[in-house]
Write a protein that holds these residues in place. Sequence first.
Motif, PDB file in Angstrom:
ATOM      1  N   TRP A   1     -13.952 -28.509  15.488  1.00 37.04           N
ATOM      2  CA  TRP A   1     -12.495 -28.463  15.334  1.00 37.04           C
ATOM      3  C   TRP A   1     -12.050 -28.965  13.965  1.00 37.04           C
ATOM      4  O   TRP A   1     -11.376 -28.232  13.230  1.00 37.04           O
ATOM      5  CB  TRP A   1     -11.781 -29.245  16.450  1.00 37.04           C
ATOM      6  CG  TRP A   1     -10.298 -29.080  16.411  1.00 37.04           C
ATOM      7  CD1 TRP A   1      -9.586 -27.911  16.366  1.00 37.04           C
ATOM      8  CD2 TRP A   1      -9.319 -30.138  16.401  1.00 37.04           C
ATOM      9  NE1 TRP A   1      -8.236 -28.164  16.337  1.00 37.04           N
ATOM     10  CE2 TRP A   1      -8.050 -29.525  16.357  1.00 37.04           C
ATOM     11  CE3 TRP A   1      -9.417 -31.527  16.431  1.00 37.04           C
ATOM     12  CZ2 TRP A   1      -6.880 -30.277  16.351  1.00 37.04           C
ATOM     13  CZ3 TRP A   1      -8.234 -32.270  16.425  1.00 37.04           C
ATOM     14  CH2 TRP A   1      -6.991 -31.634  16.385  1.00 37.04           C
TER      15      TRP A   1
ATOM     16  N   GLY B   1      -8.372 -28.664  13.038  1.00 32.71           N
ATOM     17  CA  GLY B   1      -7.876 -27.322  12.750  1.00 32.71           C
ATOM     18  C   GLY B   1      -8.308 -26.757  11.414  1.00 32.71           C
ATOM     19  O   GLY B   1      -8.015 -25.596  11.104  1.00 32.71           O
ATOM     20  N   GLN B   2      -8.998 -27.561  10.602  1.00 32.73           N
ATOM     21  CA  GLN B   2      -9.373 -27.082   9.272  1.00 32.73           C
ATOM     22  C   GLN B   2     -10.395 -25.955   9.339  1.00 32.73           C
ATOM     23  O   GLN B   2     -10.382 -25.041   8.496  1.00 32.73           O
ATOM     24  CB  GLN B   2      -9.921 -28.228   8.431  1.00 32.73           C
ATOM     25  CG  GLN B   2      -9.979 -27.913   6.937  1.00 32.73           C
ATOM     26  CD  GLN B   2      -8.614 -27.605   6.357  1.00 32.73           C
ATOM     27  OE1 GLN B   2      -7.663 -28.368   6.574  1.00 32.73           O
ATOM     28  NE2 GLN B   2      -8.497 -26.486   5.634  1.00 32.73           N
TER      29      GLN B   2
ATOM     30  N   LYS C   1      -8.363 -22.825   9.868  1.00 32.09           N
ATOM     31  CA  LYS C   1      -7.613 -22.465   8.666  1.00 32.09           C
ATOM     32  C   LYS C   1      -8.520 -21.855   7.604  1.00 32.09           C
ATOM     33  O   LYS C   1      -8.195 -20.823   7.000  1.00 32.09           O
ATOM     34  CB  LYS C   1      -6.906 -23.699   8.092  1.00 32.09           C
ATOM     35  CG  LYS C   1      -5.780 -24.242   8.937  1.00 32.09           C
ATOM     36  CD  LYS C   1      -5.191 -25.488   8.278  1.00 32.09           C
ATOM     37  CE  LYS C   1      -4.075 -26.094   9.098  1.00 32.09           C
ATOM     38  NZ  LYS C   1      -3.559 -27.345   8.467  1.00 32.09           N
TER      39      LYS C   1
ATOM     40  N   GLU D   1     -10.309 -23.283  16.272  1.00 35.15           N
ATOM     41  CA  GLU D   1      -8.951 -22.818  16.525  1.00 35.15           C
ATOM     42  C   GLU D   1      -7.938 -23.885  16.163  1.00 35.15           C
ATOM     43  O   GLU D   1      -8.268 -25.065  16.000  1.00 35.15           O
ATOM     44  CB  GLU D   1      -8.775 -22.395  17.980  1.00 35.15           C
ATOM     45  CG  GLU D   1      -8.728 -23.527  18.987  1.00 35.15           C
ATOM     46  CD  GLU D   1      -8.002 -23.114  20.270  1.00 35.15           C
ATOM     47  OE1 GLU D   1      -7.059 -23.827  20.641  1.00 35.15           O
ATOM     48  OE2 GLU D   1      -8.387 -22.116  20.882  1.00 35.15           O
ATOM     49  N   LEU D   2      -6.703 -23.434  16.042  1.00 34.59           N
ATOM     50  CA  LEU D   2      -5.573 -24.335  15.796  1.00 34.59           C
ATOM     51  C   LEU D   2      -4.339 -23.722  16.439  1.00 34.59           C
ATOM     52  O   LEU D   2      -3.942 -22.601  16.102  1.00 34.59           O
ATOM     53  CB  LEU D   2      -5.344 -24.526  14.297  1.00 34.59           C
ATOM     54  CG  LEU D   2      -4.116 -25.366  13.911  1.00 34.59           C
ATOM     55  CD1 LEU D   2      -4.239 -26.786  14.468  1.00 34.59           C
ATOM     56  CD2 LEU D   2      -3.932 -25.398  12.403  1.00 34.59           C
TER      57      LEU D   2
ATOM     58  N   ASP E   1      -0.389 -24.778  17.355  1.00 33.66           N
ATOM     59  CA  ASP E   1       0.779 -25.644  17.415  1.00 33.66           C
ATOM     60  C   ASP E   1       2.010 -24.749  17.309  1.00 33.66           C
ATOM     61  O   ASP E   1       1.902 -23.522  17.363  1.00 33.66           O
ATOM     62  CB  ASP E   1       0.743 -26.726  16.324  1.00 33.66           C
ATOM     63  CG  ASP E   1       0.601 -26.153  14.912  1.00 33.66           C
ATOM     64  OD1 ASP E   1       1.099 -25.023  14.661  1.00 33.66           O
ATOM     65  OD2 ASP E   1       0.009 -26.834  14.052  1.00 33.66           O
TER      66      ASP E   1
END
Length: 201
Positions: free
Chosen positions: A35, A38-39, A42, A68-69, A71
């Motif tokens: 994870w 989230g980087q 991205k 994944e990310l 929000d």
Amino acid sequence: MAAKRRKVFQIGFNRCGTRAIARFLEHHGYRAAHWEFGQLAKDLKQDIAEGRRPLGGWADFDVFTDMELVDDETCIEGFREFRALHEAYPKALFVLNTRDVETWLRSRARHAEGVYLQSYRKHHGLPHRHAVLDKWRRDWFEHHLDVLDYFSGARRENLLLWSIERPNFKGLSVKLGHALDEAAWHQVGSAEADAGFPRVF
């Protein structure tokens, strides 16, 4: 010089033992990126958009999980980019982690005390919680079929199905080319506790 380890990409959904996979392989000497706030997601998205090798900036890592990310502003599901990742890493192992779908839905709906679901709902413009669950259920089956269809024929060697309820230690050992310590498999976090496994923090 140590033998070069096979790259491993987890390409199932979150809340299916993603952290446990990372920790298990770390126990066996792999360097895992999980994870990373989230980087990973991205960088993967930007690399593909700009025509670079996906995750080329993470060359020192062997294992990639939870890419994944989600929000209110962002929804990146990097595990869906398995085609681009396979093209860039044709010898890599792709792990389709899975579990009982309805148990998964309950776990994902509770993730981050429901904030994850609400962020996903807002990003996709869905009217209510049940619409999110219906979309997730459809996405689950469509993604699994897409992965199985892509990794068919000669590509099948690159794929391993990994149920967190029934881990295929022998299959993973064969794919990685060395023995594994099954006792080192620990389920991590509330998602795995849902399936009847102990929590490990």
